[in-house]
Design a protein around this motif. Structure first.
Motif, PDB file in Angstrom:
ATOM      1  N   MET A   1       0.836  -1.166   0.000  1.00  0.00           N
ATOM      2  CA  MET A   1       0.000   0.000   0.000  1.00  0.00           C
ATOM      3  C   MET A   1       0.893   1.246   0.000  1.00  0.00           C
ATOM      4  SD  MET A   1      -3.293   0.721   2.494  1.00  0.00           S
ATOM      5  CE  MET A   1      -3.741  -0.971   2.710  1.00  0.00           C
ATOM      6  N   LYS A   2       0.518   2.240  -0.724  1.00  0.00           N
ATOM      7  CA  LYS A   2       1.297   3.472  -0.817  1.00  0.00           C
ATOM      8  C   LYS A   2       0.988   4.382   0.372  1.00  0.00           C
ATOM      9  CE  LYS A   2       3.195   2.414  -4.699  1.00  0.00           C
ATOM     10  NZ  LYS A   2       4.557   1.992  -4.714  1.00  0.00           N
ATOM     11  N   GLU A   3       1.901   5.318   0.636  1.00  0.00           N
ATOM     12  CA  GLU A   3       1.774   6.216   1.777  1.00  0.00           C
ATOM     13  C   GLU A   3       0.434   6.946   1.800  1.00  0.00           C
ATOM     14  OE1 GLU A   3       5.029   8.833   2.906  1.00  0.00           O
ATOM     15  OE2 GLU A   3       6.380   7.533   1.773  1.00  0.00           O
ATOM     16  N   LYS A   4       0.028   7.478   0.679  1.00  0.00           N
ATOM     17  CA  LYS A   4      -1.229   8.237   0.620  1.00  0.00           C
ATOM     18  C   LYS A   4      -2.413   7.361   1.037  1.00  0.00           C
ATOM     19  CE  LYS A   4      -4.087  11.034  -2.409  1.00  0.00           C
ATOM     20  NZ  LYS A   4      -4.301  11.573  -3.739  1.00  0.00           N
ATOM     21  N   ALA A   5      -2.469   6.146   0.515  1.00  0.00           N
ATOM     22  CA  ALA A   5      -3.559   5.231   0.845  1.00  0.00           C
ATOM     23  C   ALA A   5      -3.525   4.846   2.325  1.00  0.00           C
ATOM     24  CB  ALA A   5      -3.491   3.983  -0.027  1.00  0.00           C
ATOM     25  N   LEU A   6      -2.328   4.640   2.854  1.00  0.00           N
ATOM     26  CA  LEU A   6      -2.208   4.302   4.272  1.00  0.00           C
ATOM     27  C   LEU A   6      -2.740   5.437   5.137  1.00  0.00           C
ATOM     28  CD1 LEU A   6       1.314   2.648   4.234  1.00  0.00           C
ATOM     29  CD2 LEU A   6      -0.825   1.513   4.852  1.00  0.00           C
ATOM     30  N   LYS A   7      -2.339   6.668   4.833  1.00  0.00           N
ATOM     31  CA  LYS A   7      -2.805   7.827   5.600  1.00  0.00           C
ATOM     32  C   LYS A   7      -4.315   7.998   5.483  1.00  0.00           C
ATOM     33  CE  LYS A   7       1.571  10.307   5.380  1.00  0.00           C
ATOM     34  NZ  LYS A   7       2.281  11.465   4.816  1.00  0.00           N
TER      35      LYS A   7
END
Length: 68
Positions: A1-7
Motif C-alpha cells: 500500500m502506498k503512503e497516501k492510501a495508508l494515511k
C-alpha cells in the motif's frame, strides 16, 4: 500500500526504531528505504511494492501515543 492510501485509511507514520530482526524476518533487501506506518497494533511498510505487514510489535520501539 502506498503512503497516501495508508494515511487515508488512518495509519500514522511510525517514527520509532525498527530492530534489524524485523528486516531479517521479511528478508528485506532494502531496509534503508523502509517507511513504516501503524494503526491499531498493525505495522505496514511502504518502502517497496511488497508492503510487508505484521501485527507483532516485537522489534518495534515502544512509545506512548497521546490520547485523541
Amino acid at each position: 500500500m502506498k503512503e497516501k492510501a495508508l494515511k487515508e485509511n488512518g495509519y500514522m507514520r511510525f517514527t520509532g526504531t525498527v530492530h534489524a530482526t524485523v528486516f531479517e524476518y521479511f528478508q528485506c533487501a532494502t531496509p534503508r528505504k523502509a517507511k513504516w506506518f501503524f494503526k491499531d497494533g498493525c505495522f505496514v511498510c511502504s518502502g517497496c511494492d511488497l508492503a510487508c505487514e505484521t501485527d507483532d510489535p516485537e522489534g518495534f520501539q515502544a512509545f506512548l501515543i497521546p490520547p485523541k
